[in-house]
Design a protein around this motif. Structure first.
Motif, PDB file in Angstrom:
ATOM      1  N   LYS A 186       1.306   4.210  -2.872  1.00  0.00           N
ATOM      2  CA  LYS A 186       1.135   5.636  -2.584  1.00  0.00           C
ATOM      3  C   LYS A 186       2.349   6.435  -3.073  1.00  0.00           C
ATOM      4  CE  LYS A 186      -0.511   7.046   1.297  1.00  0.00           C
ATOM      5  NZ  LYS A 186      -1.494   7.438   2.291  1.00  0.00           N
ATOM      6  N   ARG A 187       3.562   5.879  -2.885  1.00  0.00           N
ATOM      7  CA  ARG A 187       4.778   6.578  -3.344  1.00  0.00           C
ATOM      8  C   ARG A 187       4.774   6.724  -4.867  1.00  0.00           C
ATOM      9  NH1 ARG A 187       7.230   4.191   1.252  1.00  0.00           N
ATOM     10  NH2 ARG A 187       7.561   2.190   0.205  1.00  0.00           N
TER      11      ARG A 187
ATOM     12  N   ARG B  35       0.837  -1.202   0.000  1.00  0.00           N
ATOM     13  CA  ARG B  35       0.000   0.000   0.000  1.00  0.00           C
ATOM     14  C   ARG B  35       0.874   1.256   0.000  1.00  0.00           C
ATOM     15  NH1 ARG B  35      -1.820   3.450   3.869  1.00  0.00           N
ATOM     16  NH2 ARG B  35      -0.899   2.199   5.523  1.00  0.00           N
TER      17      ARG B  35
END
Length: 144
Positions: free
Chosen positions: A127-128, A123
């Protein structure tokens, strides 16, 4: 003399005196006779003060937050699906029985779980990647 009862399950029965029926004029089709016939049924059942319900079932029913349940703990069902009173009466009673039967099943308590370390890392990596992609959409630097 055998008292009349509404049978929910073989072990759970509601005595007739705990059910209050009121007959109303129903809307909808029916011709000229519809304005003179009280074929709709309003069935009231006092859940909060019923002697027939076990305490745990009564608590579950009152906790349902059903819009048909008023502040005093009385369930109000209206049956006007059919044109004749007898069918509306049995429809209201069947719906009451189904409502109580649904609450008989005790919900399983939720066990708190945590995501695995791998799921957390996936997750955060996603997101990165999303943040990098959005940063790349910005204006190019002026000094370059």
């Amino acid at each position: 003399m055998l008292a009349r009862m509404l049978i929910i399950t073989p072990s759970l029965r509601l005595p007739e005196h705990e059910l209050v029926e009121r007959f109303l004029r129903a809307d909808g089709p029916g011709g000229q006779h519809v304005n003179r016939t009280e074929s709709a049924v309003e069935l009231r059942f006092d859940v909060a003060h019923s002697t027939a319900l076990p305490e745990d079932l009564r608590a579950r029913l009152l906790a349902l937050h059903d819009r048909r349940l008023n502040l005093q703990g009385v369930l109000v069902l209206q049956a006007r699906r059919f044109r004749d009173q007898a069918r509306n009466r049995s429809d209201a009673r069947a719906r009451l029985a189904a409502w109580i039967s649904a609450a008989l099943r005790v919900p399983k308590p939720r066990k708190a779980t945590r995501p695995t370390r791998g799921a957390v890392e996936r997750r955060l990596e996603a997101k990165r990647i999303g943040a990098r992609r959005k940063r790349a959409r910005g204006r190019p630097d002026a000094d370059a």
